[in-house]
Design an enzyme around this catalytic site. Sequence first.
Site, PDB file in Angstrom:
ATOM      1  N   TYR A  22      24.867  -0.318  -6.923  1.00 42.98           N
ATOM      2  CA  TYR A  22      25.805  -1.300  -6.383  1.00 42.98           C
ATOM      3  C   TYR A  22      27.168  -1.265  -7.086  1.00 42.98           C
ATOM      4  CZ  TYR A  22      22.310  -3.516  -3.363  1.00 42.98           C
ATOM      5  OH  TYR A  22      21.395  -3.786  -2.365  1.00 42.98           O
ATOM      6  N   LYS A  53      13.631  -4.494  -0.755  1.00 41.78           N
ATOM      7  CA  LYS A  53      14.013  -5.181  -1.984  1.00 41.78           C
ATOM      8  C   LYS A  53      12.832  -6.010  -2.523  1.00 41.78           C
ATOM      9  CE  LYS A  53      18.945  -5.415  -0.681  1.00 41.78           C
ATOM     10  NZ  LYS A  53      20.030  -6.342  -0.231  1.00 41.78           N
ATOM     11  N   HIS A  57      17.680  -2.898   2.068  1.00 45.08           N
ATOM     12  CA  HIS A  57      18.944  -2.177   1.942  1.00 45.08           C
ATOM     13  C   HIS A  57      18.919  -0.966   2.863  1.00 45.08           C
ATOM     14  CE1 HIS A  57      22.296   0.116   0.247  1.00 45.08           C
ATOM     15  NE2 HIS A  57      21.493   1.165   0.320  1.00 45.08           N
ATOM     16  N   ASN A  97      17.859 -10.853   1.230  1.00 48.78           N
ATOM     17  CA  ASN A  97      17.856 -10.324   2.603  1.00 48.78           C
ATOM     18  C   ASN A  97      16.961  -9.101   2.790  1.00 48.78           C
ATOM     19  OD1 ASN A  97      19.535  -8.608   1.233  1.00 48.78           O
ATOM     20  ND2 ASN A  97      21.269  -8.787   2.640  1.00 48.78           N
ATOM     21  N   ARG A 157      16.434  -8.175   9.160  1.00 50.38           N
ATOM     22  CA  ARG A 157      16.947  -9.360   8.447  1.00 50.38           C
ATOM     23  C   ARG A 157      16.913 -10.589   9.341  1.00 50.38           C
ATOM     24  NH1 ARG A 157      22.007  -6.124   5.705  1.00 50.38           N
ATOM     25  NH2 ARG A 157      21.026  -5.584   3.714  1.00 50.38           N
ATOM     26  N   GLU A 207      23.267   7.943  -2.487  1.00 51.04           N
ATOM     27  CA  GLU A 207      22.117   7.082  -2.819  1.00 51.04           C
ATOM     28  C   GLU A 207      20.820   7.886  -2.860  1.00 51.04           C
ATOM     29  OE1 GLU A 207      22.457   3.864   0.023  1.00 51.04           O
ATOM     30  OE2 GLU A 207      24.337   3.185  -0.880  1.00 51.04           O
TER      31      GLU A 207
HETATM   32  P1  IDP Z   1      24.677  -4.562   2.917  1.00 52.03           P
HETATM   33  O1  IDP Z   1      23.411  -4.694   2.105  1.00 52.03           O
HETATM   34  O2  IDP Z   1      24.494  -5.135   4.305  1.00 52.03           O
HETATM   35  O3  IDP Z   1      25.232  -3.161   2.938  1.00 52.03           O
HETATM   36  P2  IDP Z   1      26.776  -5.239   1.018  1.00 52.03           P
HETATM   37  O4  IDP Z   1      28.071  -5.889   1.358  1.00 52.03           O
HETATM   38  O5  IDP Z   1      26.790  -3.800   0.643  1.00 52.03           O
HETATM   39  O6  IDP Z   1      25.763  -5.511   2.239  1.00 52.03           O
HETATM   40  O7  IDP Z   1      26.130  -6.096  -0.151  1.00 52.03           O
HETATM   41  C1  IDP Z   1      25.012  -5.609  -0.841  1.00 52.03           C
HETATM   42  C2  IDP Z   1      24.031  -6.744  -1.047  1.00 52.03           C
HETATM   43  O8  IDP Z   1      24.642  -7.724  -1.881  1.00 52.03           O
HETATM   44  C3  IDP Z   1      23.653  -7.520   0.231  1.00 52.03           C
HETATM   45  O9  IDP Z   1      22.620  -6.899   0.974  1.00 52.03           O
HETATM   46  C4  IDP Z   1      23.233  -8.852  -0.346  1.00 52.03           C
HETATM   47  O10 IDP Z   1      21.890  -8.776  -0.863  1.00 52.03           O
HETATM   48  C5  IDP Z   1      24.187  -9.012  -1.520  1.00 52.03           C
HETATM   49  N1  IDP Z   1      25.356  -9.816  -1.149  1.00 52.03           N
HETATM   50  C6  IDP Z   1      26.382  -9.449  -0.364  1.00 52.03           C
HETATM   51  N2  IDP Z   1      27.279 -10.432  -0.225  1.00 52.03           N
HETATM   52  C7  IDP Z   1      26.787 -11.464  -0.944  1.00 52.03           C
HETATM   53  C8  IDP Z   1      27.260 -12.793  -1.206  1.00 52.03           C
HETATM   54  O11 IDP Z   1      28.316 -13.218  -0.731  1.00 52.03           O
HETATM   55  N3  IDP Z   1      26.468 -13.569  -2.007  1.00 52.03           N
HETATM   56  C9  IDP Z   1      25.295 -13.123  -2.548  1.00 52.03           C
HETATM   57  N4  IDP Z   1      24.827 -11.885  -2.333  1.00 52.03           N
HETATM   58  C10 IDP Z   1      25.554 -11.072  -1.536  1.00 52.03           C
HETATM   59 MG    MG Z   2      26.017  -2.032   1.407  1.00 57.93          MG
END
Ligand code: IDP
Ligand code: MG
Length: 162
Positions: A60, A20, A126, A123, A113, A137
């Site tokens: 997303y 990212k 992805h 973080n 991470r 994807e």
């Molecule tokens: P993942 O990246 O571990 O698969 P997902 O739930 O798919 O996690 O969420 C996608 C991305 O959205 C996360 O990597 C993070 O950058 C962001 N994200 C997820 N939950 C939150 C939140 O509660 N606040 C802000 N950003 C979030």
């Molecule tokens: Mg995800």
Amino acid sequence: LSTARSASTATMETTYIMIKPDGVQRNLVAPILERFLAKGYILRGLKFMNVSKSLAETHYSDLSAKPFFGALVDYIISGPVVAIALEGKDVVAQARKLIGATNPLASAPGTIRGDYSIEIGRNVIHGSDSVENATKELALWFSEGLVDNNPVLRSQTFADRP
Ligand code: IDP
Ligand code: MG
């Protein structure tokens, strides 16, 4: 024994990984790539690119109802990303293990991470969360197709052991 059997029968997969914008800006491209390539996964796609808003929103789209969706899209389009396709045995789930939990406060030390981030909204990386989503994807980010990379090395790397 059951672990060894499931590993030997695990299917070859390809997953979508993305460094990212914060990972790029913090000069983490090389150390992150190093982890996946040193482990032995096969590089099938690699590009440095800017991301359009519509591409970020499509990627997303499952999260479009979340309160953080707008901030998430702004984050992903805030600077260039590195899009990566990696092939290997069970690589979708294995890459998620190397990446660590979504919230860096819960990501174990030793994971990407866990080692490189603090905030869930920054973080650094992805990784596809299922084979089905990896297929979607990869089609989205590598619509031009993947690179057919060195089948000799691949057969040596992933040869089943007795
Ligand atoms: P993942 O990246 O571990 O698969 P997902 O739930 O798919 O996690 O969420 C996608 C991305 O959205 C996360 O990597 C993070 O950058 C962001 N994200 C997820 N939950 C939150 C939140 O509660 N606040 C802000 N950003 C979030
Ligand atoms: Mg995800």
